[in-house]
Enzyme design. Sequence first.
Site, PDB file in Angstrom:
ATOM      1  N   ASP A  54      -6.404 -18.087  10.754  1.00 51.22           N
ATOM      2  CA  ASP A  54      -6.633 -17.425   9.477  1.00 51.22           C
ATOM      3  C   ASP A  54      -8.015 -17.837   8.984  1.00 51.22           C
ATOM      4  O   ASP A  54      -8.318 -19.027   8.897  1.00 51.22           O
ATOM      5  CB  ASP A  54      -5.587 -17.849   8.446  1.00 51.22           C
ATOM      6  CG  ASP A  54      -4.208 -17.264   8.773  1.00 51.22           C
ATOM      7  OD1 ASP A  54      -4.110 -16.534   9.772  1.00 51.22           O
ATOM      8  OD2 ASP A  54      -3.245 -17.552   8.040  1.00 51.22           O
ATOM      9  N   ASP A  83       4.425  -6.504   7.772  1.00 48.17           N
ATOM     10  CA  ASP A  83       4.954  -7.647   7.030  1.00 48.17           C
ATOM     11  C   ASP A  83       6.271  -7.205   6.417  1.00 48.17           C
ATOM     12  O   ASP A  83       6.299  -6.278   5.607  1.00 48.17           O
ATOM     13  CB  ASP A  83       3.993  -8.055   5.905  1.00 48.17           C
ATOM     14  CG  ASP A  83       2.682  -8.628   6.446  1.00 48.17           C
ATOM     15  OD1 ASP A  83       2.621  -8.929   7.657  1.00 48.17           O
ATOM     16  OD2 ASP A  83       1.722  -8.763   5.657  1.00 48.17           O
TER      17      ASP A  83
END
Lengths: 252, 208
Positions: A11, A130
């Site tokens: 990330d 998601d």
Amino acid sequence: MLKNRIIPCLDVKNGRVVKGINFVELKDAGDPVEQAKIYSDGGADEICFLDITASNENRETIIDIVRKTAKECFVPLTVGGGVRTIQNITDLLLAGADKVSINTAAVKNVDFIKEASKKFGSQCIVVAIDAKKVSDNKWEVFTHGGRNKTGIDAVEFAKKVEENGAGEILLTSMDKDGTKSGYDVDLLKIITNNTNIPVIASGGVGTLDHLYDGIVKGGASAVLAASIFHYGEYKIKDAKEYLNSKNVSVRL
Amino acid sequence: MNVTIVDYQSGNISSVINSFAEVAKGKVNLEVTSDIKKIKFSDKIVLPGQGSFKSCVDSLNKISGLVDTLKDFAITNKKPLLGICVGLQMFADIGYEEAETKGLGWIPGKVSRIDNQKGKFKLPHIGWNEIEIQKESKIFKDIKNKSHMYFVHSYEFIPEDKSVISAITNYSSKIVCSVEKDNLFGTQFHPEKSDKIGLKVIDNFLKL
């Protein structure tokens, strides 16, 4: 025989690697290019960058990281985060990404997947879903890093992105992400059973057993993890040796 | 030595460029172009290909004189050419992706969708798979049988003459993953994405 893939995810925020705990609490931990190189030398099957800067002004930062990484890592490189336009995809691919992962833009307009896969080929279009559990055996799609509810059923959406040319699905459980309590195996099962494209499991890995569960119980073709590799708890090699010892085929 | 990667707007060739540049460093002069004159005077050619068979063939045909130049190079003058992924598939007479499309016709055969046994196997065939070497091939020098290479495709090349097949890989069926016929080389897998072992394939081609 096709091997199950292990994909470390980095990330990246403003050019630095971070790992979100439930996407909120961030810790700074290093240079993305260097990290990617360590993973690739250590046997990672692919590398994934997720740009969580998410502001358009900073797009150059991630493109620069991709450019530098692609010159040193010779395994597939996937980049996600803020991919909204054909131009975004073009820029990332030209910088050396092999695949892009599309999330919010795919939910807003599924035709974007069609357009992108037609232009660049399905092989480079990953749709990131998601999902959050809303009731028994029912999951809903969320966007904007898990902040926005969409009302869209995750299974229906997965089928739809496949029809529209997605090459892979990167499936993250919003309930599990950052918890280290394992993947949402039921979510994985329902998505892998209802689609014919490879599914990458994401969200919740805390132990090597969780990787096993994602592949064997959930039916994932690849497992993505961040923190267990990132903070040095396990090396990619440990994960592969463990899976191999449990008869899960991996590239050793 | 001059090696040309043919840039015919066939999608993303950055990784091909990066990997060849890494191996070529200081030894080989690498060009990335669709300039026919430069292609003609190259010693070796790399023909990448991403997207569909049809889109790649269409893009080749869009550049005036390119297909004839490539044919002169590879078939008439028998100089080394390496096709990667759809670059290899285009050696065939015909492909069936999107629409029935004529290929370059350099190696008799067709390109069809992988039989995934009614959905039993996921498509695309994405990831690392072992190559089973079928015959000695110059680009596999010092590469062990059963080495892992990176694949991403839904269509496969089926040549008529099986003796051109240099390696296969096992998925839903035995899939042709590389061919060698005289000076023509092709890999269905992506050597540019296959880690150090893939770079070795590239090195072998550059050293021919």
